[in-house]
Write an enzyme that holds these catalytic residues in place. Structure first.
Site, short mmCIF file in Angstrom:
data_model
loop_
_atom_site.label_atom_id
_atom_site.label_comp_id
_atom_site.label_asym_id
_atom_site.label_seq_id
_atom_site.Cartn_x
_atom_site.Cartn_y
_atom_site.Cartn_z
CG HIS A 245 -1.72 -1.18 1.46
ND1 HIS A 245 -1.76 -1.85 2.67
CD2 HIS A 245 -2.55 -1.85 0.62
CE1 HIS A 245 -2.58 -2.88 2.57
NE2 HIS A 245 -3.06 -2.92 1.34
CD GLU A 283 -5.23 -4.36 -1.10
OE1 GLU A 283 -6.20 -3.69 -0.75
OE2 GLU A 283 -4.11 -4.23 -0.59
#
Length: 344
Positions: A245, A283
């Site tokens: 992330h 994601e």
């Protein structure tokens, strides 16, 4: 043009003058000279006898040679005293003519060029965490984890493990930036963010990092093992898949030129950490259009959309083979220009 290499954790300055590459270590000042002859399949890098010859110097010279000659996928190498050591790790390969060659895709898989500390992969043994079977993971790394000179910026990109006392304030400021909060939804006070970072520090399957250009912090990274993560049920996860992330906290570092540097480098770091890692995954929120566009331009494949409890996500994936064979540490398409775009 002068480049910098961090072979074996030591900065080396490399200057190309005509066909001559000069490599100088900033620690101790040792200097070596190399002749870089370009000529298609006959391209070669040759040590100039009488100058300082060492493995780090050769590694630095090879990194610079491929930067200066990006069209070449391999180079013949003439440095007899160093050849034996480097053939065992794949930096050099024996060629049919009796000499040795360096291949660009194999050089970029050598962690000692970009990781200040290199550890052998941990021996495999499986464990059970929250009902998930996975390999035991290495202890969390500390200090500077990765450093790379970015030619199109003329700056060194690096990231290090987070330091609570040093970094909590800047992390809190970044999380409360409206553009960041819209994506992360983690705005709050220092206590909230201390608890957030402490939770990750206690999780053996994740760790936090601060990214910098020339020592100036600009972004926050999280690295995780996919098999123990929330995305594991949504695809055919493998033991050593890794994900990440990111938030870019400083507005002046948001834009194409910087994004191509940090995004290609974090993929590189994932593959350098453990040679068993064959896939990097992500994601991002499906409505984070700029991030998905950056991932697409950096070679990540869009696999599918899926629902997590807090977001609709796009599963993206990079194969190790594609990253190194297609030289995805370099920007794709046109040369990047410094811009001030929306947050990435």
């Amino acid at each position: 043009m002068t480049l910098t290499s961090y072979a074996d954790g030591t900065p080396h300055d490399i200057t190309l003058d005509g066909e001559m590459l000069a490599v100088r270590s900033r620690q101790g000042g040792s200097r070596s000279l190399w002749k870089l002859a370009a000529g298609g399949a006959d391209a070669a890098l040759q040590w100039v006898d009488g100058s300082a010859a060492s493995t780090p110097h050769l590694l630095a010279a090879l990194e610079a040679a491929f930067e200066h000659r990006p069209a070449h996928k391999s180079l013949a190498v003439a440095a007899p005293a160093l050849a034996e050591e480097l053939t065992h790790t794949g930096v050099l390969l024996a060629s049919p003519d009796g000499g040795v060659r360096a291949f660009r895709d194999m050089l970029w898989q050598q962690p000692r060029l970009w990781l200040p500390t290199v550890h052998a992969p941990m021996a495999q043994r499986h464990a059970l965490t929250n009902g998930k079977v996975h390999p035991l993971r290495t202890p969390k790394p500390r200090g500077v984890l990765y450093q790379r000179f970015i030619p199109w910026l003329g700056k060194t990109f690096s990231f290090r493990s987070i330091d609570f006392e040093r970094d909590l304030g800047i992390f809190n400021r970044w999380m409360n930036d409206p553009d960041v909060a819209k994506i992360w939804d983690e705005e709050g006070d220092l206590d909230k963010h201390r608890a957030y970072l402490s939770g990750i520090d206690c999780d053996p399957h994740m760790y936090s990092m601060i990214a910098s250009f020339d020592g100036e912090p600009f972004a926050y990274f999280e690295m995780y093992w996919a098999k123990e993560s929330r995305i594991a049920p949504f695809y055919d996860v493998q033991d050593y898949d890794r994900g990440w992330h990111v938030l870019v906290g400083e507005p002046s570092f948001r834009g194409k030129a910087c994004a191509t540097a940090w995004l290609t480098s974090i993929s590189h770091y994932i593959f350098l950490c453990d040679p068993r890692t064959q896939r990097a995954v992500g994601e991002p929120r499906i409505d984070h259009v700029q991030q998905i566009r950056n991932l697409d331009k950096s070679g990540y494949a869009k696999v599918k959309e899926f629902d997590l409890p807090h977001k609709r996500a796009q599963l993206v994936m990079m194969l190790r083979e594609r990253y190194f064979i297609d030289s995805l540490w370099l920007p794709r398409g046109d040369a990047p220009a410094a811009t001030h775009a929306k947050p990435v």
